[in-house]
Design an enzyme around this catalytic site. Sequence first.
Site, PDB file in Angstrom:
ATOM      1  N   SER A   1      29.141 -36.580 -77.845  1.00 43.09           N
ATOM      2  CA  SER A   1      28.158 -35.629 -78.329  1.00 43.09           C
ATOM      3  C   SER A   1      28.749 -34.502 -79.177  1.00 43.09           C
ATOM      4  O   SER A   1      28.005 -33.699 -79.745  1.00 43.09           O
ATOM      5  CB  SER A   1      27.403 -35.002 -77.152  1.00 43.09           C
TER       6      SER A   1
ATOM      7  N   SER B   1      32.413 -37.489 -74.683  1.00 43.29           N
ATOM      8  CA  SER B   1      31.879 -36.642 -75.748  1.00 43.29           C
ATOM      9  C   SER B   1      32.909 -35.781 -76.465  1.00 43.29           C
ATOM     10  O   SER B   1      32.602 -35.202 -77.501  1.00 43.29           O
ATOM     11  CB  SER B   1      30.772 -35.741 -75.196  1.00 43.29           C
TER      12      SER B   1
ATOM     13  N   LYS C   1      30.502 -25.679 -80.247  1.00 41.00           N
ATOM     14  CA  LYS C   1      29.474 -26.704 -80.089  1.00 41.00           C
ATOM     15  C   LYS C   1      28.104 -26.069 -79.810  1.00 41.00           C
ATOM     16  O   LYS C   1      27.998 -25.027 -79.156  1.00 41.00           O
ATOM     17  CB  LYS C   1      29.866 -27.639 -78.944  1.00 41.00           C
TER      18      LYS C   1
END
Length: 568
Positions: free
Chosen positions: A223, A247, A150
């Site tokens: 996210s 997320s 990420k």
Amino acid sequence: MSSSKPFHVLQPVPTPGGTPSYETLRASILSEFASRVPSDLYLPESILTNPPKDVTLIPATCGLLTPSELAITSSYDAVALAAAIASRKLTAVAVATAFAKRAIIAHQLTCCLMDWFMDEAIERARSLDEHLERTGTTVGPLHGVPISIKEHMPVKGHYTTTGFLDTRVVSPEDCQMVAILRAAGAVFFCKTIQPQGIMHLESVSVYGRVLNPHNIHLSAGGSTGGEAALIAMRGSVLGIGTDIGGSIRGPAGFCGIYGFKPTSYSLPTKDFIVGGFGAELNVMSSTGPMSNSLRDLDLFVRVVKGAKPHLEDPRLVPIPWTGLGTPVGTEGKGPIKIGVLMDDGSITPQPPVRRAIEWAKAQLEEKSGTSFVLKPFAPFQAARAMKNIRKAYWPDGGKSVRAHIAATGEPTFPLTEWILKDANGPGVEMTASEVLQLRVERDEFRTEFAAHWAAQDVDVVLCPMFVGPACEHETAFYWNYTAFWNYVDYPGVVLPTPVRAGKKGSDEGERYEEDWVPLGEEDEHVRELWEAGDFEGAPVNVQLVGRKWYDNELFGVLETVKEALELR
């Protein structure tokens, strides 16, 4: 070999524009990315100018991957890849090449990447192959396994941001998590997109908008939306997310893959966010794996915990990992008790979610035997939890967010405004006493909920993951079914089901009941979003939750119900 042809990435819904200087810088960043992509990995213009709603089949039909590369990326999970490389059935180079190529194909269809470094991955894989050939042993349990990272997690030599353009820097070192995985033999080949500020349930930022592979007119979640889209496209076999409001679980559910949010401070987050995040004064973030199989989640946690990260970061709680091998419901303890939460008392899930919960419930009832029993689980004050957690997210009143945005002329995205609306007023910071009061209220809530759970007499809870299937772009408003569990800090895993959203108006199962009565304004709004949208093809996951610190037991239950719920 680079190309003079433009490098196109699907973007059916444009992102907001910023100042001229911001737009110039953004164009430069996207051009830099495109310059690293060889022209022989460009998708045909015919696909990008007239894409299907569901793009998941394009990697297998576009002609850019060899039969061997398709087999590597389609037929293995991380556990199987590690075994195949260790036994020399596959080389690490072949695996890295296949996934790097499929990742850049996935990016053109879903806008899931913010960095891509195929050459570096192949060089790392080559050194691993040479080590295995020379010594006859692997570097570690993840030898040659490709892992995507990420955006905000530092990988040495690559860009990272904390969700704003002014924070974009090249990381001088790996963060703790990445260092552990690298030492275990992992191969890194890309980084994936997160949203502005890392606090949306839709991943949209300076790099573009991530699309849902099953229906590009829907969100991939956030996210960790870039990870979810990439893994769903089989462009990665294993990825890492963070979760402070959903997320990991939100995007995993939107994209139909597996995702695990552990209890906070179970796995290392050291150096994930430079300077820290004010929300963690009261709501702890958690990090965990995302993948296409349950056993990959188990492998990931076993490897990371096996490195004893608590010796470097004393915040971590060193509970040994037994995972899927954890004994539960053994003789003398009785069957596993599974509570079923149909709604949280604030928002009624949209029709496909109710179908998914009913499917899971029916599967468990049919195959329960003496292993587990189902019982209703009553909701507990979801509106109170959501009110408190939304205030806790922004103790500075959103001042830091607005400062980051102003620094480069970056536009304020609509969902950024949405998440700030319950802050303490524009730029108004809470006092120490106000932050303390939020913590007192949080702890009171957690104690009350623990008593509520005990009174329900269940081991785990089966519940929705979101108010609907993947939502349309810019409509990820209601996080109730994930953020509640962040507020009480309970671990949760989201699991794929066979349920898919149907074509609106063609299926009785896609309609609200005629006698449905809204639970409030938010519930009414969720129905309006359903009636207005097109969710065809969207996968629907369910969520299984355990008590705080009962992460091992949660996985033990998953192993017990795996056959009933048709889990990989």
